[in-house]
Design an enzyme around this catalytic site. Structure first.
Site, PDB file in Angstrom:
ATOM      1  N   LYS A  78      31.077  36.833  37.981  1.00  0.00           N
ATOM      2  CA  LYS A  78      32.233  36.443  38.930  1.00  0.00           C
ATOM      3  C   LYS A  78      31.657  36.014  40.291  1.00  0.00           C
ATOM      4  O   LYS A  78      31.182  36.134  41.078  1.00  0.00           O
ATOM      5  CB  LYS A  78      32.470  38.052  39.581  1.00  0.00           C
ATOM      6  CG  LYS A  78      34.028  37.561  40.769  1.00  0.00           C
ATOM      7  CD  LYS A  78      34.663  39.243  41.089  1.00  0.00           C
ATOM      8  CE  LYS A  78      36.216  38.288  41.933  1.00  0.00           C
ATOM      9  NZ  LYS A  78      36.659  39.809  42.316  1.00  0.00           N
ATOM     10  N   SER A 153      41.805  39.397  41.560  1.00  0.00           N
ATOM     11  CA  SER A 153      41.135  38.268  41.969  1.00  0.00           C
ATOM     12  C   SER A 153      40.527  37.996  40.319  1.00  0.00           C
ATOM     13  O   SER A 153      39.470  36.891  40.568  1.00  0.00           O
ATOM     14  CB  SER A 153      40.562  38.773  42.739  1.00  0.00           C
ATOM     15  OG  SER A 153      39.747  39.614  43.219  1.00  0.00           O
ATOM     16  N   SER A 177      40.961  44.709  40.831  1.00  0.00           N
ATOM     17  CA  SER A 177      40.840  43.462  40.382  1.00  0.00           C
ATOM     18  C   SER A 177      39.916  42.889  38.929  1.00  0.00           C
ATOM     19  O   SER A 177      39.950  41.977  39.135  1.00  0.00           O
ATOM     20  CB  SER A 177      39.969  42.126  41.990  1.00  0.00           C
ATOM     21  OG  SER A 177      40.855  42.555  43.047  1.00  0.00           O
TER      22      SER A 177
END
Lengths: 490, 95
Positions: A78, A153, A177
């Site tokens: 990420k 996310s 997330s």
């Protein structure tokens, strides 16, 4: 089987048997990214050159007889995790050209063990969102149906695993997330206990809630990744100095004993939530039946303060964000507005031009909640509710080993569907954010598909530092459901 | 809690944001609705509840008092938007 389809565990076996090389594997995945990511857009940065060089180095180490669990395994990160020499944007225009001078602890650990970093994945800007639509660069599409969001996310990390554009990935979870995008993309995602994994080098959103964890094709790979990531780090003062078990032994435990002796609690307040999709409800109860057939005793429990969880979370997280994001003021790194003639004007213009709407909205909400005259009513009250939520879990775990629930009230929603209504978007976090408030671990594993064909996830939560219970139970349920071979047609 | 356009402008100033005029009304409406929802916290009976500001273990963290060599300006200032050798350059801060 093609190389990009391999799980981490299977890739390891082939690498150790010298049937494939890391360069073969990485080349196959780069080709897969080239073929698929034009549609999905899971990545912000693909580091082809760096990945191939790391793969060659891994092959050299293997030629010298070395073998570690992740040596030569291609992973995606990420883009909220600092990578030395590789752009780290947080999906924000404000950090578009930011090149960290150091690695996050987890990145350092992965590199030391010989893992290959393929690239950095898309997210909601600074991890603020549940759909990856808030990225400052582009929207990521759900690999199962391009009209739908991948969740967020960590939407890029989940989509990259689901579309087989990496062997496994790292996400971060502040209110769901990791688990929610894993659920929406039909892959496995775990948020470890707060303090289990070092946050050093993770760009902070809400420091008391943020936690890094893996997203993988199956539960065995989750156990392998946890082994590589967990452990005390003196550079993170909230990192817990507690013993780390070998998480793969939880799989052996299942093989030896099944799930007999385990008790699962179903929070009655969770299932009473308005707007629970019937497909999600059915997939949840079908999975509960499977758990029962595996010997798990199931009982109803109560988490009485659930109704306040979203409200408390959306005070605490934005409050922390409003403080954490003050650092992006155009002085030391990132974008700077060059037209301003005085310092305050420069701060203001830099931030408002650099941050997207959702980030500014949360900074404003957080600043308001912390401002004179409102602090006690909002932040003070929310932190008290947080302790009540935490106590609810402590009481519940006196009578059960795991707590089970859906991950999200619905399968993935359509791109654009919730964009004009932030509150509706926030309410979709209802099942996941309480574990962040209490610091507990939670896992999402695929448990079925809705009528639209989109995947549905099943959540299990455990007591602090009891990821072993999650891995064991999730592995058992995964075997029983036999869904892990299902991946989207590309 | 109803948030006005003026409130947004004031909070934006406190946050060192310059919210675009086209967004102020939208933010006022959205933040009002978020705060209206959050207001339900007032109904929670928190009598006797402790403040919980984090989820870390309740242990003090100590380290040896050993000096480390800092990385130096070539590293710490590497991402500076504007610099003059070892210094950041910023717009004029005092009159």
């Amino acid at each position: 089987m093609q190389f990009h389809e391999l799980t981490l565990f299977d890739a390891r076996k082939l690498l150790d048997a010298k049937e494939i090389s890391s360069v073969d594997l990485v080349t196959a995945l780069l080709k897969r990214i080239d073929d698929c990511d034009g549609d999905i857009k899971a990545y912000i940065t693909v580091d082809e050159k760096g990945a191939l060089a790391a793969a060659q180095k891994a092959d050299d180490r293997m030629a010298n007889g070395e073998s570690t669990a992740l040596l030569g395994i291609p992973l995606a990160l990420k883009d909220l995790l600092c990578t030395k020499g590789l752009t780290t944007t947080c999906a924000s225009r404000i950090l578009e050209n930011f090149v960290p001078q150091y690695d996050a602890t987890v990145v350092e650990k992965l590199k030391d063990t010989g893992a290959v970093i393929l690239g950095k994945t898309n997210l909601d800007e600074f991890a603020m969102g549940s759909s990856t639509e808030n990225s400052g660069f582009h929207i990521t599409r759900n690999p199962w149906n391009f009209d739908y969001v991948p969740g967020g996310s960590s939407g890029g990390s989940a989509a990259a695993v689901a579309a087989q554009m990496c062997t496994a990935s790292l996400g971060t979870d502040t209110g769901g997330s990791i688990r929610q995008p894993a659920s929406h993309c039909g892959v496995v995602g775990i948020k470890p206990t707060y303090g289990r994994v070092s946050r050093f080098g993770l760009v902070s959103y809400a420091s008391s809630l943020d936690q890094i964890g893996p997203i993988t094709r199956d539960v065995r790979d989750t156990a392998i990744m946890l082994n590589a990531l967990c452990g005390h780090d003196p550079r993170d003062t909230t990192s817990a100095n507690v013993a780390v078990p070998d998480f793969t032994t939880a799989l052996d435990q299942y093989d030896a004993q099944g799930l007999k002796g385990m008790t699962a609690g179903i929070p009655k307040e969770f299932l009473a939530v308005k707007g629970l999709d019937p497909d999600v409800e059915k997939a949840f109860y079908d999975s509960v039946k499977q758990l029962e057939s595996l010997g798990v005793a199931v009982k109803e429990i109560s988490l009485p303060h659930t109704d306040y969880a979203v409200a408390a979370y959306y005070v605490i997280a934005p409050s922390e964000a409003s403080s954490n994001l003050a650092r992006f003021d155009g002085v030391r790194y990132g974008y700077r507005d060059t037209e301003s003639t005085d310092l305050i004007e420069m701060y203001k213009k830099t931030k408002s031009k650099g941050f997207g709407d959702e980030v500014q909205r949360r900074i404003i909400t957080g600043t308001y909640a912390l401002s004179a005259g409102y602090y006690d009513a909002y932040y003070g009250q929310a932190t008290k509710v947080r302790s009540l939520i935490s106590q609810d879990f402590s009481r519940a775990f006196e009578g059960c080993d795991i707590i089970v629930s859906p991950v999200a009230p619905t399968p993935a929603f359509k791109i654009g569907e919730n964009m004009d209504d932030p509150l509706t978007m926030y309410l979709t976090d209802i099942f996941t954010l309480s574990t962040n408030m209490a610091g507990l671990p939670g896992i999402s594993i695929p448990c079925g598909h809705g009528k639209t064909g989109l995947p549905i996830g099943f959540q299990m939560m455990a007591n602090r530092f009891d990821e072993m219970a999650l891995v064991r139970a999730a592995y058992g349920l995964e075997q029983a459901l036999d869904l892990k071979k299902q991946f989207p047609e590309m | 809690m109803k948030i006005t356009k003026k409130d947004i402008e004031y909070i934006a100033h406190l946050s060192r944001l310059e919210v675009d005029d086209s967004l102020v009304d939208k933010f006022a409406d959205q933040v009002s609705r978020i705060l209206q929802y959050i207001d339900k916290l007032k109904d929670a009976d928190v009598s006797g509840a402790e403040l919980m500001s984090g989820a870390a273990l309740d242990t003090n963290v100590f380290r040896e008092d050993i000096a480390h060599i800092p990385p130096g300006p070539s590293v710490t200032l590497a991402n500076a938007p504007e610099r003059d050798d070892d210094f950041y350059i910023v717009p004029k801060a005092v009159g």
